[in-house]
Design a protein around this motif. Structure first.
Motif, PDB file in Angstrom:
ATOM      1  N   ASP A 304       1.209  -1.390  -0.318  1.00  0.00           N
ATOM      2  CA  ASP A 304       0.443   0.269   0.173  1.00  0.00           C
ATOM      3  C   ASP A 304       1.366   0.991  -0.520  1.00  0.00           C
ATOM      4  OD1 ASP A 304      -2.319   0.545  -0.283  1.00  0.00           O
ATOM      5  OD2 ASP A 304      -2.491   1.485   1.977  1.00  0.00           O
ATOM      6  N   PRO A 327      -7.313  -1.491  -0.070  1.00  0.00           N
ATOM      7  CA  PRO A 327      -6.248  -1.212  -0.218  1.00  0.00           C
ATOM      8  C   PRO A 327      -4.914  -2.003  -1.091  1.00  0.00           C
ATOM      9  CG  PRO A 327      -6.942  -1.917   2.197  1.00  0.00           C
ATOM     10  CD  PRO A 327      -7.879  -1.606   0.697  1.00  0.00           C
ATOM     11  N   GLY A 328      -3.844  -0.919  -1.702  1.00  0.00           N
ATOM     12  CA  GLY A 328      -3.250  -1.623  -2.243  1.00  0.00           C
ATOM     13  C   GLY A 328      -3.779  -1.172  -3.879  1.00  0.00           C
ATOM     14  N   ARG A 380      -3.293  -1.347  -9.918  1.00  0.00           N
ATOM     15  CA  ARG A 380      -1.975  -1.159  -8.665  1.00  0.00           C
ATOM     16  C   ARG A 380      -1.459  -0.235  -8.286  1.00  0.00           C
ATOM     17  NH1 ARG A 380      -2.774  -4.742 -11.994  1.00  0.00           N
ATOM     18  NH2 ARG A 380      -3.632  -7.073 -11.524  1.00  0.00           N
ATOM     19  N   LYS A 381      -1.170   0.158  -6.760  1.00  0.00           N
ATOM     20  CA  LYS A 381      -0.432   0.752  -6.817  1.00  0.00           C
ATOM     21  C   LYS A 381       1.265   0.538  -7.191  1.00  0.00           C
ATOM     22  CE  LYS A 381      -2.044   3.150  -2.623  1.00  0.00           C
ATOM     23  NZ  LYS A 381      -2.106   3.260  -1.001  1.00  0.00           N
TER      24      LYS A 381
END
Length: 544
Positions: A304, A327-328, A380-381
């Motif tokens: 994250d 998250p992420g 997606r990060k």
């Protein structure tokens, strides 16, 4: 995202066949331009200054990569290699040949796209929050309801010839990213004190020559009653809306003249009858539609955090990447406002690249924004740096979301037959004056919007700084307005004084910005400072 069923496809295919016949009759001379005009407008085809313009619908701004690639193909094959994304979450092509228009519609139909109800006195493209389904702050994804409204409104027999065009927006968060109070009908999903999710309904908003903020017509509307209630709102408008004067034909005039309370009373009276007609779909039908909008298959246990060792990448992250509910993941806004570029324009190659990025890194989904940018809603990060590098190489990584160079501008007198002044060169000059990104970031959030005529396609009424181009004795003249907002703190900008020529208005904007920098307190936006101190210090700095 919604997928066509056999009924959708049959409707679109039939419309293509009808329009091909109409175009052939126009070209052969069997049909005059006066006869052809209402038919082409029903298919999103406008006759502009230099050529035909085709407006393609992007319902609630949502597309997949396949559809985005088709938009690139059309730009490359039928236009001059680019498309223009609009404030209604659509796309326009400005150099269309009449004999090729049916072929374009046929190609669009192969990827579940069309130009239906992008013009005319009907219910236009239903718009929504570009972060819908991804935003961390929403109570519910509004797009299934937008889709339900789209299906209900398409070729609605009673509402195909309204007194004037009609625009509906739906959001599902407290933060308003779709300007619901500046629509003919605005719908906001929210949770009441009992924990139930329903709608707050606004009616009678709009811009143009008589800008108005929509009042609340119904504070609480159960979700299951949406269609019958909106139908009732339209019925009252269709019955009493002015048809003798196009400048007074919008619902905002009706609501203003009879009052919000009286309009609401008449809607409730109409609704008592309409809700007995079985118009609202059963829960199973809504669940079928909502199933198309289920969240993508998110990866679990993703990191994250993002590596911020590259300062240019970090700048882009801070400005153009927003929080995601998962998250992420993150929401990426791709700026179509490069330094001194044309706001909202993208080349065919850029459109293809954005489609490729959505396919590979964004769960095959893109959104068009009201500010003429493009969003990858589910990223997606861990992929952000790769995406940024690709965008940087294509001139699409300008880190200016909500800064002064993130300008909204209509096509103006360069293309539009209704315009009085050019919008694009002015936007380019202002962006050039503020090209220094460090300066832009120091100024902070400042939404600047430009319209080339009173129709307000550039939403100048809702700009923190708004600019309206007018004709003054045959010369282009620009009126400067301050204090507008299309967000949840909706307000209409007010003209500050006499207008300027093109260079003069650029100078005036710079003086206003520097005045703000001298007056602001910690954390204040331009809009906040203007609301606190009023017009006087700005007017003094600009006019002396």
């Amino acid at each position: 995202m919604y997928k066509y069923d056999e009924y959708d496809q049959a409707i679109v295919d039939a419309r293509v066949g009808e329009f091909r016949d109409q175009v052939n009759r126009r070209i052969s001379g069997e049909m005059s331009e006066d006869q052809f005009k209402p038919l082409r407008l029903m298919n999103g085809l406008y006759l502009q200054l230099h050529a035909y313009m085709l407006r393609v619908a992007v319902p609630y701004g949502t597309m997949d990569a396949r559809q985005m690639h088709m938009l690139a193909t059309i730009a490359r094959k039928y236009d001059k290699g680019y498309g223009h994304f609009t404030t209604r979450q659509n796309i326009q092509y400005n150099w269309i040949k009449l004999d090729q228009a049916p072929d374009i519609l046929a190609e669009l139909a192969t990827v579940e796209m069309h130009a239906i109800q992008t013009s005319g006195n009907c219910i236009r493209n239903i718009s929504s929050d570009q972060f819908a389904g991804a935003a961390a702050d929403e109570v519910e994804d509004p797009r299934p309801w937008a889709e339900l409204l789209r299906q209900w409104s398409t070729f609605h027999p009673e509402f195909s010839y309204l007194p004037r065009k009609f625009k509906i927006a739906v959001i599902g968060a407290e933060e308003d990213r779709a300007a619901v109070k500046l629509h003919d009908i605005g719908l906001q999903l929210y949770r009441n004190d009992a924990g139930e999710v329903g709608f707050r309904l606004f009616a009678g908003g709009g811009m143009g020559r008589t800008p108005m903020i929509a009042p609340v017509i119904r504070e609480w509307l159960p979700k299951g009653d949406l269609l019958s209630y909106v139908e009732s709102c339209l019925r009252v408008y269709n019955r009493y809306g002015r048809r003798d004067n196009m400048y007074k034909a919008r619902i905002k005039i009706l609501v203003h003249e009879i009052g919000a309370a009286e309009y609401a009373r008449q809607v409730e009276e109409e609704w008592a009858h309409v809700k007995t007609l079985g118009l609202d779909p059963p829960a199973s039908e809504f669940e079928r539609i909502a199933g198309y909008f289920a969240p993508p298959a998110y990866d679990a246990d993703l990191p994250d955090t993002v590596d911020r060792t590259d300062p240019d990448f970090t700048l882009w992250i801070d400005q153009n990447v927003s929080a995601h509910k998962q998250p992420g993941y993150a929401v990426v806004t791709i700026s179509l406002k490069p330094a001194e570029g044309i706001p909202g324009d993208a080349s065919a190659d850029q459109i293809d690249l954005m489609a490729d990025l959505a396919d590979k890194y964004g769960h095959d989904e893109l959104r068009v924004t009201h500010a003429q940018n493009i969003v990858l809603p589910h990223v997606r990060k861990r992929d952000l740096h790769t995406i940024w590098q690709a965008l940087e190489g294509a001139g699409l990584a300008t880190p200016n979301l909500d800064l002064i160079s993130d300008i909204i501008a209509c096509p103006g007198l360069d293309y539009c037959s209704l315009a009085n002044a050019r919008s694009i060169p002015l936007a380019q000059k202002i962006a050039g004056r503020f090209a220094d990104l460090d300066r832009q970031r120091d100024v902070g959030e400042l939404k600047l919007k430009i319209s080339g005529c009173i129709n307000a396609c550039g939403h100048h009424h809702a700009g923190h700084i708004g600019i309206l181009g007018v004709d003054r004795k045959g010369e282009e003249n620009y009126q400067l307005s301050f204090g507008g907002s299309a967000a949840e703190d909706t307000s209409l900008a007010k003209i500050i004084g006499p207008g300027f020529n093109e260079d003069g208005v650029v100078d005036a904007v710079e003086k206003a910005v520097e005045t703000y920098r001298g007056l602001r307190t910690e954390g204040e936006r331009f809009l906040d400072t203007y609301r606190r101190v009023g017009l006087a210090p700005f007017k003094e700095a600009i006019y002396g």
